[in-house]
Design a protein around this motif. Structure first.
Motif, PDB file in Angstrom:
ATOM      1  N   LYS A 147       0.861  -1.181   0.000  1.00 48.94           N
ATOM      2  CA  LYS A 147       0.000   0.000   0.000  1.00 48.94           C
ATOM      3  C   LYS A 147       0.894   1.226   0.000  1.00 48.94           C
ATOM      4  O   LYS A 147       1.605   1.501   0.971  1.00 48.94           O
ATOM      5  CB  LYS A 147      -0.911   0.010   1.238  1.00 48.94           C
ATOM      6  CG  LYS A 147      -1.828   1.235   1.313  1.00 48.94           C
ATOM      7  CD  LYS A 147      -2.657   1.224   2.599  1.00 48.94           C
ATOM      8  CE  LYS A 147      -3.522   2.476   2.711  1.00 48.94           C
ATOM      9  NZ  LYS A 147      -4.296   2.486   3.992  1.00 48.94           N
ATOM     10  N   GLU A 154       3.028   2.504   3.133  1.00 48.10           N
ATOM     11  CA  GLU A 154       2.308   2.621   4.393  1.00 48.10           C
ATOM     12  C   GLU A 154       2.096   1.253   5.035  1.00 48.10           C
ATOM     13  O   GLU A 154       2.145   1.110   6.256  1.00 48.10           O
ATOM     14  CB  GLU A 154       0.963   3.303   4.160  1.00 48.10           C
ATOM     15  CG  GLU A 154       0.241   3.710   5.430  1.00 48.10           C
ATOM     16  CD  GLU A 154      -0.973   4.566   5.137  1.00 48.10           C
ATOM     17  OE1 GLU A 154      -2.090   4.027   5.150  1.00 48.10           O
ATOM     18  OE2 GLU A 154      -0.800   5.784   4.895  1.00 48.10           O
ATOM     19  N   GLU A 155       1.826   0.247   4.194  1.00 42.89           N
ATOM     20  CA  GLU A 155       1.658  -1.124   4.674  1.00 42.89           C
ATOM     21  C   GLU A 155       2.244  -2.078   3.652  1.00 42.89           C
ATOM     22  O   GLU A 155       2.313  -1.772   2.462  1.00 42.89           O
ATOM     23  CB  GLU A 155       0.184  -1.473   4.882  1.00 42.89           C
ATOM     24  CG  GLU A 155      -0.521  -0.738   5.998  1.00 42.89           C
ATOM     25  CD  GLU A 155      -1.962  -1.213   6.136  1.00 42.89           C
ATOM     26  OE1 GLU A 155      -2.171  -2.326   6.680  1.00 42.89           O
ATOM     27  OE2 GLU A 155      -2.865  -0.480   5.698  1.00 42.89           O
ATOM     28  N   MET A 156       2.625  -3.276   4.128  1.00 43.88           N
ATOM     29  CA  MET A 156       3.219  -4.276   3.246  1.00 43.88           C
ATOM     30  C   MET A 156       2.977  -5.655   3.830  1.00 43.88           C
ATOM     31  O   MET A 156       3.003  -5.827   5.052  1.00 43.88           O
ATOM     32  CB  MET A 156       4.716  -4.005   3.119  1.00 43.88           C
ATOM     33  CG  MET A 156       5.404  -4.671   1.950  1.00 43.88           C
ATOM     34  SD  MET A 156       7.123  -4.076   1.831  1.00 43.88           S
ATOM     35  CE  MET A 156       7.528  -4.572   0.161  1.00 43.88           C
ATOM     36  N   VAL A 160      -2.315  -7.048   4.229  1.00 48.56           N
ATOM     37  CA  VAL A 160      -2.862  -5.785   3.737  1.00 48.56           C
ATOM     38  C   VAL A 160      -4.199  -6.061   3.044  1.00 48.56           C
ATOM     39  O   VAL A 160      -4.282  -6.947   2.182  1.00 48.56           O
ATOM     40  CB  VAL A 160      -1.893  -5.110   2.742  1.00 48.56           C
ATOM     41  CG1 VAL A 160      -2.515  -3.844   2.162  1.00 48.56           C
ATOM     42  CG2 VAL A 160      -0.566  -4.792   3.422  1.00 48.56           C
ATOM     43  N   LYS A 164      -7.313  -2.003  -0.230  1.00 50.14           N
ATOM     44  CA  LYS A 164      -6.454  -0.882   0.158  1.00 50.14           C
ATOM     45  C   LYS A 164      -5.092  -0.930  -0.533  1.00 50.14           C
ATOM     46  O   LYS A 164      -4.310   0.029  -0.459  1.00 50.14           O
ATOM     47  CB  LYS A 164      -6.230  -0.880   1.672  1.00 50.14           C
ATOM     48  CG  LYS A 164      -7.506  -0.809   2.510  1.00 50.14           C
ATOM     49  CD  LYS A 164      -8.217   0.505   2.354  1.00 50.14           C
ATOM     50  CE  LYS A 164      -9.429   0.591   3.281  1.00 50.14           C
ATOM     51  NZ  LYS A 164     -10.192   1.850   3.076  1.00 50.14           N
ATOM     52  N   ALA A 165      -4.796  -2.039  -1.205  1.00 52.87           N
ATOM     53  CA  ALA A 165      -3.459  -2.262  -1.752  1.00 52.87           C
ATOM     54  C   ALA A 165      -3.252  -1.551  -3.079  1.00 52.87           C
ATOM     55  O   ALA A 165      -4.165  -1.454  -3.909  1.00 52.87           O
ATOM     56  CB  ALA A 165      -3.207  -3.755  -1.924  1.00 52.87           C
ATOM     57  N   PHE A 201      10.299  -6.334   3.860  1.00 51.67           N
ATOM     58  CA  PHE A 201       9.941  -5.273   4.805  1.00 51.67           C
ATOM     59  C   PHE A 201      11.003  -4.187   4.924  1.00 51.67           C
ATOM     60  O   PHE A 201      10.723  -3.103   5.435  1.00 51.67           O
ATOM     61  CB  PHE A 201       9.640  -5.870   6.178  1.00 51.67           C
ATOM     62  CG  PHE A 201       8.394  -6.717   6.205  1.00 51.67           C
ATOM     63  CD1 PHE A 201       7.148  -6.151   5.965  1.00 51.67           C
ATOM     64  CD2 PHE A 201       8.466  -8.078   6.444  1.00 51.67           C
ATOM     65  CE1 PHE A 201       5.999  -6.922   5.979  1.00 51.67           C
ATOM     66  CE2 PHE A 201       7.323  -8.866   6.454  1.00 51.67           C
ATOM     67  CZ  PHE A 201       6.084  -8.291   6.216  1.00 51.67           C
ATOM     68  N   GLN A 204       9.840  -1.033   3.210  1.00 47.34           N
ATOM     69  CA  GLN A 204       8.887  -0.189   3.935  1.00 47.34           C
ATOM     70  C   GLN A 204       9.637   0.800   4.815  1.00 47.34           C
ATOM     71  O   GLN A 204       9.293   1.988   4.877  1.00 47.34           O
ATOM     72  CB  GLN A 204       7.943  -1.042   4.781  1.00 47.34           C
ATOM     73  CG  GLN A 204       6.885  -0.225   5.511  1.00 47.34           C
ATOM     74  CD  GLN A 204       5.798  -1.094   6.132  1.00 47.34           C
ATOM     75  OE1 GLN A 204       5.720  -2.286   5.896  1.00 47.34           O
ATOM     76  NE2 GLN A 204       4.951  -0.494   6.941  1.00 47.34           N
ATOM     77  N   LYS A 208      10.415   5.413   4.189  1.00 51.04           N
ATOM     78  CA  LYS A 208      10.032   6.497   5.105  1.00 51.04           C
ATOM     79  C   LYS A 208      10.826   7.767   4.855  1.00 51.04           C
ATOM     80  O   LYS A 208      10.346   8.866   5.114  1.00 51.04           O
ATOM     81  CB  LYS A 208      10.203   6.036   6.557  1.00 51.04           C
ATOM     82  CG  LYS A 208       9.213   4.946   6.973  1.00 51.04           C
ATOM     83  CD  LYS A 208       9.466   4.479   8.402  1.00 51.04           C
ATOM     84  CE  LYS A 208       8.484   3.385   8.797  1.00 51.04           C
ATOM     85  NZ  LYS A 208       8.732   2.868  10.167  1.00 51.04           N
TER      86      LYS A 208
END
Length: 248
Positions: A147, A154-156, A160, A164-165, A201, A204, A208
């Motif tokens: 996402k 935002e998410e992985m 998810v 929303k993906a 991850f 992710q 940032k």
């Protein structure tokens, strides 16, 4: 640039239908006359990589023998990094091993992926850390979803929500040399937390600070090969995926 191929796993699901004791790890699956491993190696050679590291575990000797042949055919140097704990670890641990002696730009492949050459071409055309994301394929609960919001992940992960993906991470990515130390630190943290973590991850966390770009497949064909259904699909798209590829 260095290529890293993760090929330590045993392939339990596919092993229910295919005798992997004879074939070896999934990277040695023959698809339309060429193994997945040779397809990646051929691509990397066409992009003038300096060397290729393959993280091996299950049937490591079979991969080593294949590399002897490929080294002679393609004139590329191979380094085999052993993950002897492949039965109790996951891709974060394998990549942690694979990057140990790497300090330059690196392009990373899951060893069980068949993909259109153009996907890799598009990824390597990005001059920073980047991941390939399928933005068109219908997603499932098993898809490793991403996402992306305002350029950040935002998410992985598989958890998810599908609605929303943004898409699915396909297991092909690139880490720029300037991000490599941070990527290694993140991998060490993932492995310390849980040896069964996925390396995915780290992106992710890297995103940032805005250090991750996204190369979308835009309908180009690819598949990971986890089971017999995936293998049949891989065989059906192999000709399309090889269309823009040079000689093996």
């Amino acid at each position: 640039m260095i290529g890293v191929i993760l090929a330590a796993g045993r392939g339990r699901r596919l092993g229910r239908d295919i005798d992997l004791e004879k074939v070896g790890p999934k990277c040695l699956l023959p698809i339309d006359g060429y193994t997945l491993l040779e397809r990646v190696v051929s691509d990397l050679v066409s992009f003038d990589v300096d060397a290729i590291t393959i993280v091996v575990g299950y049937k490591a000797e079979m991969v080593r023998k294949a590399c002897v042949t490929l080294e002679r055919k393609h004139g590329i140097q191979f380094d085999l990094a052993r993950n002897d704990a492949y039965l109790s670890t996951n891709t974060a641990y394998s990549l942690h091993i694979g990057l140990e002696n790497t300090y330059d730009d690196v392009v990373i492949f899951n060893g069980d992926v068949l993909y259109d050459h153009a996907i890799l071409n598009n990824l390597l055309g990005i001059d920073q850390t980047a991941i390939s994301v399928d933005d068109t394929k219908p997603l499932t609960a098993e898809s490793f979803k991403v996402k992306i919001v305002n350029g950040r992940i935002e998410e992985m992960g598989k958890a998810v929500p599908i609605d929303k993906a943004t898409g699915e991470f396909i297991g092909i990515s690139k880490i720029a040399g300037k991000d490599l130390l941070e990527a290694k630190r993140l991998l060490e943290s993932l492995v310390s937390d849980d040896p069964n973590n996925y390396y995915d991850f780290i992106y992710q966390s890297l995103s940032k600070s805005g250090n991750v770009a996204y190369s979308f497949t835009n309908g180009l064909k690819w598949t990971e090969i986890d089971d017999l259904h995936d293998l049949k699909y891989a065989r059906s798209i192999a000709g399309i995926c090889a269309g823009a590829r040079g000689q093996f």
